[in-house]
Design a protein around this motif. Structure first.
Motif, PDB file in Angstrom:
ATOM      1  N   UNK A 139       0.794  -1.221   0.000  1.00  0.00           N
ATOM      2  CA  UNK A 139       0.000   0.000   0.000  1.00  0.00           C
ATOM      3  C   UNK A 139       0.822   1.263   0.000  1.00  0.00           C
ATOM      4  N   UNK A 140       2.097   1.171  -0.436  1.00  0.00           N
ATOM      5  CA  UNK A 140       2.975   2.333  -0.410  1.00  0.00           C
ATOM      6  C   UNK A 140       3.055   3.110  -1.698  1.00  0.00           C
ATOM      7  N   UNK A 141       2.403   2.636  -2.735  1.00  0.00           N
ATOM      8  CA  UNK A 141       2.380   3.370  -4.001  1.00  0.00           C
ATOM      9  C   UNK A 141       1.107   3.011  -4.741  1.00  0.00           C
ATOM     10  N   UNK A 142       0.720   3.872  -5.666  1.00  0.00           N
ATOM     11  CA  UNK A 142      -0.521   3.658  -6.403  1.00  0.00           C
ATOM     12  C   UNK A 142      -0.250   3.142  -7.814  1.00  0.00           C
ATOM     13  N   UNK A 143       0.697   3.777  -8.515  1.00  0.00           N
ATOM     14  CA  UNK A 143       1.087   3.352  -9.859  1.00  0.00           C
ATOM     15  C   UNK A 143       2.524   2.865  -9.795  1.00  0.00           C
ATOM     16  N   UNK A 144       2.772   1.717 -10.371  1.00  0.00           N
ATOM     17  CA  UNK A 144       4.089   1.088 -10.239  1.00  0.00           C
ATOM     18  C   UNK A 144       4.617   0.703 -11.613  1.00  0.00           C
ATOM     19  N   UNK A 145       5.821   1.185 -11.944  1.00  0.00           N
ATOM     20  CA  UNK A 145       6.426   0.925 -13.244  1.00  0.00           C
ATOM     21  C   UNK A 145       7.628  -0.004 -13.077  1.00  0.00           C
ATOM     22  N   UNK A 146       7.603  -1.134 -13.752  1.00  0.00           N
ATOM     23  CA  UNK A 146       8.704  -2.084 -13.708  1.00  0.00           C
ATOM     24  C   UNK A 146       9.350  -2.254 -15.068  1.00  0.00           C
ATOM     25  N   UNK A 147      10.319  -3.140 -15.147  1.00  0.00           N
ATOM     26  CA  UNK A 147      10.917  -3.515 -16.424  1.00  0.00           C
ATOM     27  C   UNK A 147      11.077  -5.032 -16.428  1.00  0.00           C
ATOM     28  N   UNK A 148      11.266  -5.619 -17.617  1.00  0.00           N
ATOM     29  CA  UNK A 148      11.232  -7.083 -17.702  1.00  0.00           C
ATOM     30  C   UNK A 148      12.135  -7.573 -18.830  1.00  0.00           C
ATOM     31  N   UNK A 149      13.214  -8.284 -18.458  1.00  0.00           N
ATOM     32  CA  UNK A 149      14.088  -8.891 -19.463  1.00  0.00           C
ATOM     33  C   UNK A 149      14.163 -10.407 -19.310  1.00  0.00           C
ATOM     34  N   UNK A 179       3.782  -6.375 -25.400  1.00  0.00           N
ATOM     35  CA  UNK A 179       4.432  -6.670 -26.670  1.00  0.00           C
ATOM     36  C   UNK A 179       5.702  -5.833 -26.786  1.00  0.00           C
ATOM     37  N   UNK A 180       6.748  -6.437 -27.307  1.00  0.00           N
ATOM     38  CA  UNK A 180       8.058  -5.767 -27.367  1.00  0.00           C
ATOM     39  C   UNK A 180       8.099  -4.612 -28.358  1.00  0.00           C
ATOM     40  N   UNK A 181       9.046  -3.707 -28.103  1.00  0.00           N
ATOM     41  CA  UNK A 181       9.406  -2.604 -29.014  1.00  0.00           C
ATOM     42  C   UNK A 181       8.304  -1.558 -29.193  1.00  0.00           C
ATOM     43  N   UNK A 217      18.579  -2.289 -31.144  1.00  0.00           N
ATOM     44  CA  UNK A 217      17.696  -2.994 -32.071  1.00  0.00           C
ATOM     45  C   UNK A 217      17.347  -4.383 -31.558  1.00  0.00           C
ATOM     46  N   UNK A 218      18.307  -5.068 -30.985  1.00  0.00           N
ATOM     47  CA  UNK A 218      18.080  -6.410 -30.495  1.00  0.00           C
ATOM     48  C   UNK A 218      17.997  -6.379 -28.967  1.00  0.00           C
ATOM     49  N   UNK A 219      16.791  -6.518 -28.444  1.00  0.00           N
ATOM     50  CA  UNK A 219      16.630  -6.554 -26.991  1.00  0.00           C
ATOM     51  C   UNK A 219      15.356  -7.299 -26.607  1.00  0.00           C
ATOM     52  N   UNK A 220      15.444  -8.007 -25.498  1.00  0.00           N
ATOM     53  CA  UNK A 220      14.269  -8.675 -24.931  1.00  0.00           C
ATOM     54  C   UNK A 220      13.597  -7.806 -23.886  1.00  0.00           C
ATOM     55  N   UNK A 221      14.238  -6.729 -23.474  1.00  0.00           N
ATOM     56  CA  UNK A 221      13.728  -5.939 -22.354  1.00  0.00           C
ATOM     57  C   UNK A 221      12.533  -5.088 -22.769  1.00  0.00           C
ATOM     58  N   UNK A 222      11.579  -4.970 -21.867  1.00  0.00           N
ATOM     59  CA  UNK A 222      10.433  -4.083 -22.073  1.00  0.00           C
ATOM     60  C   UNK A 222      10.107  -3.400 -20.749  1.00  0.00           C
ATOM     61  N   UNK A 250      10.994 -17.508 -20.824  1.00  0.00           N
ATOM     62  CA  UNK A 250      10.670 -17.986 -22.169  1.00  0.00           C
ATOM     63  C   UNK A 250       9.886 -16.946 -22.961  1.00  0.00           C
ATOM     64  N   UNK A 251       9.076 -16.139 -22.274  1.00  0.00           N
ATOM     65  CA  UNK A 251       8.257 -15.146 -22.990  1.00  0.00           C
ATOM     66  C   UNK A 251       9.046 -13.898 -23.347  1.00  0.00           C
ATOM     67  N   UNK A 252      10.195 -13.707 -22.705  1.00  0.00           N
ATOM     68  CA  UNK A 252      11.124 -12.661 -23.163  1.00  0.00           C
ATOM     69  C   UNK A 252      11.845 -13.125 -24.414  1.00  0.00           C
ATOM     70  N   UNK A 253      12.243 -14.391 -24.427  1.00  0.00           N
ATOM     71  CA  UNK A 253      12.896 -14.968 -25.606  1.00  0.00           C
ATOM     72  C   UNK A 253      12.002 -14.801 -26.834  1.00  0.00           C
ATOM     73  N   UNK A 254      10.718 -15.098 -26.670  1.00  0.00           N
ATOM     74  CA  UNK A 254       9.780 -15.070 -27.802  1.00  0.00           C
ATOM     75  C   UNK A 254       9.172 -13.697 -28.039  1.00  0.00           C
ATOM     76  N   UNK A 255       9.300 -12.797 -27.043  1.00  0.00           N
ATOM     77  CA  UNK A 255       8.778 -11.434 -27.138  1.00  0.00           C
ATOM     78  C   UNK A 255       7.256 -11.405 -27.241  1.00  0.00           C
ATOM     79  N   UNK A 256       6.612 -12.352 -26.547  1.00  0.00           N
ATOM     80  CA  UNK A 256       5.151 -12.392 -26.497  1.00  0.00           C
ATOM     81  C   UNK A 256       4.673 -11.588 -25.288  1.00  0.00           C
ATOM     82  N   UNK A 257       3.503 -10.959 -25.392  1.00  0.00           N
ATOM     83  CA  UNK A 257       2.941 -10.288 -24.212  1.00  0.00           C
ATOM     84  C   UNK A 257       2.415 -11.327 -23.227  1.00  0.00           C
ATOM     85  N   UNK A 258       2.497 -11.013 -21.957  1.00  0.00           N
ATOM     86  CA  UNK A 258       2.062 -11.956 -20.930  1.00  0.00           C
ATOM     87  C   UNK A 258       1.695 -11.205 -19.666  1.00  0.00           C
ATOM     88  N   UNK A 259       0.648 -11.655 -19.005  1.00  0.00           N
ATOM     89  CA  UNK A 259       0.194 -11.049 -17.753  1.00  0.00           C
ATOM     90  C   UNK A 259       0.296 -12.051 -16.622  1.00  0.00           C
TER      91      UNK A 259
END
Length: 535
Positions: free
Chosen positions: A229-239, A258-260, A275-280, A479-488
């Motif tokens: 309960x210490x923040x309302x909007x939270x921004x992360x990153x994912x590689x 989805x990537x990029x 150009x080549x990155x798995x991070x989002x 595995x979903x970073x490798x494939x660059x698929x969106x996932x929740x």
């Protein structure tokens, strides 16, 4: 006749070998299952009586969604200063316990909130301004590896201790442009590359459900603070699961888009031109209704590619699921995790026009190898150079020796990455071919109306430091970073007082399907459950 007999013997021998391999694998998994239980017993004995339950917030404002808060500020039911102050007070309550926020701008945030309240009161801010700034006056935080002007920007590296960001990352600018107010930055592993949040500068972050447990990484500070309960909007990153692993451990939603589509300039050393990155850039949220509005802000001009407002008919979706990816490096799943996924499958069996179908793909067995290969292909990334703040290049054997003798500046996770870097990298042709084949199989299966239910972890949040004894369980996420698929990552309640959940995967640009399924599962299974009593 002799030739036919030879072929029969060859076939028989191959069959015997296959049976032997199957038997040995079964024995290995059996032993590993109980080895994992033994690890938890030993660490559980050590951590016994160390639990510190979180108290309920003094101000119920912090229990409300970012959407609700933005609406109440807009309708003058709440002032931005009230909201910001409530979250600051909550941080002061919980941060000494969980160690999530590592730098703050509380006074600046309150001043920004007062200015917003003044402009709303005198009519300077009009309806069009609220439309352009959907989160006006609502507080947010982001991880310490995301540049926020004037805030700590060390990546957990001793060589960067005391370093402050000189400007905002592009995606931080986007979220600020939505009217959100930054409260500070949160803890990460060294250089973001580990599945637990700890570093020599700021120490270890603790799980709000049980402080003896891991919060995941690398967005562990974010997920922990959000759940508390210490923040309302939270921004992360994912590689490699960096947004979803912490979301799972701390019982919140985590969406890897989805990537990029979202700019990455200002994330650690990134320029945004890679150009080549798995991070989002990813979204962490306590309520599924928050994911789409925050995602719209982050994707900016690319929003049309996702068609996020296009309605989704849940009943017409084709639901697929994988109970076991059969990755030999991943620990066997325990009953609480199996039943969580099968519970979702059974729910959709009674809801969808087409019954869910179990599928299997050969490529999921090789996630560790594939992720390691694609990490080696990251544009302008060199781990040995980056951990030295790009001031020379680390010598792994020397750093390992320093660590063992207690003289090093790197923590255990970085040493593990040094050791892993000394191991062979998969061959280029094999890795690319295997990735392409798996991607094509999934695309053909999912199409534009399919979702895949996938396991998150073998068990709920484990004790601190035990990830070193089973380091490859993050393969379920990477595995979903490798494939660059969106996932929740979707929370589905608590088991034994700890969050459980599953991942929902779709084809690229079909993020809206992930989010729609997340909303449905939230409705059916309860979603986020606070780690404190609601009063």
């Amino acid at each position: 006749m002799a030739q036919i007999k030879y072929k029969d013997e060859k076939t028989i021998n191959k069959s015997v070998c296959d049976d032997l391999k199957t038997f040995l694998l079964a024995v290995f998994l059996f032993l590993r299952y109980y080895f994992d239980l033994l690890i938890d017993k030993v660490f559980g004995f050590f951590y016994n009586n160390l639990k510190v339950p979180l108290r309920s917030p003094k101000n119920s404002i912090v229990n409300q969604s970012a959407i609700a808060l933005a609406r109440k500020i807009r309708n003058k039911e709440l002032k931005s200063e009230e909201v910001v102050q409530a979250f600051i007070d909550r941080i002061k309550e919980v941060n000494p316990i969980i160690n999530s926020l590592v730098d703050n701008r509380f006074e600046e945030a309150l001043e920004e909130a007062r200015q917003i309240d003044k402009e709303i009161a005198d009519g300077t801010i009009k309806e069009a301004d609220f439309q352009a700034k959907p989160f006006l006056g609502v507080p947010f935080t982001s991880k310490e590896s995301s540049a926020v002007k004037g805030q700590s920007f060390t990546f957990g590296l001793v060589k960067r201790k005391g370093y402050k960001a000189e400007c905002d990352a592009d995606y931080i600018t986007l979220i600020k442009n939505s009217g959100a107010i930054c409260l500070g930055v949160t803890n990460i592993p060294q250089l973001n590359l580990w599945q637990e949040t700890s570093n020599p500068i700021y120490g270890i972050t603790k799980n709000p459900y049980d402080i003896t447990r891991n919060v995941g990484g690398s967005s562990g500070g974010e997920s922990s603070l959000l759940a508390a309960g210490g923040t309302s909007i939270s921004i992360g990153t994912d590689i490699g699961g960096s947004c979803r692993i912490p979301a799972f451990m701390c019982g919140v939603f985590g969406h890897k888009p989805t990537s990029h589509l979202i700019p990455t300039k200002g994330m650690t050393f990134r320029t945004g031109k890679e150009e080549q990155t798995m991070v989002v850039v990813g979204v962490l949220a306590r309520f599924s209704e928050e994911i789409t509005p925050i995602l719209k802000v982050l994707v900016g001009e690319n929003v049309e590619k996702l068609q996020l407002d296009k309605p989704v008919n849940i009943k017409s979706l084709k639901v697929y699921y994988i109970l076991d990816p059969k990755d030999p490096f991943v620990s066997p799943s325990r009953e609480e995790m199996k039943s969580t996924l099968t519970g979702a499958v059974n729910y959709f069996s009674g809801l969808c026009d087409t019954p869910p179908k179990e599928v299997e793909f050969e490529g999921t067995k090789y996630t560790g190898k594939l992720w390691k290969y694609w990490m080696s292909q990251e544009t302008n990334a060199n781990f040995k150079r980056d951990v030295m703040n790009r001031e020379g290049e680390a010598q792994p054997l020397i750093e390992i020796f320093k660590y063992v003798t207690g003289r090093g500046e790197f923590c255990g996770s970085t040493i593990f990455n040094f050791i892993n870097g000394l191991l062979p990298t998969p061959k280029d042709d094999w890795a690319r071919e295997t990735t392409e084949q798996l991607s094509k199989q999934l695309l053909d299966t999912l199409g534009e109306d399919g979702v895949l239910l996938y396991p998150s972890a073998p068990w709920p949040a484990s004790y601190h430091y035990t990830a070193f004894l089973r380091p490859w369980n993050f393969n379920l996420f990477s595995i979903w970073n490798v494939l660059k698929f969106p996932v929740t990552q979707v929370p589905m309640g608590l088991r034994y007082g700890l969050p459980v959940g599953i991942q929902v995967v779709t084809a690229p640009n079909q993020d809206r399907l992930c989010i729609a399924v997340a909303k449905e599962l939230e409705k059916a299974f309860g979603g986020f459950v606070p780690p404190y009593p609601l009063e």
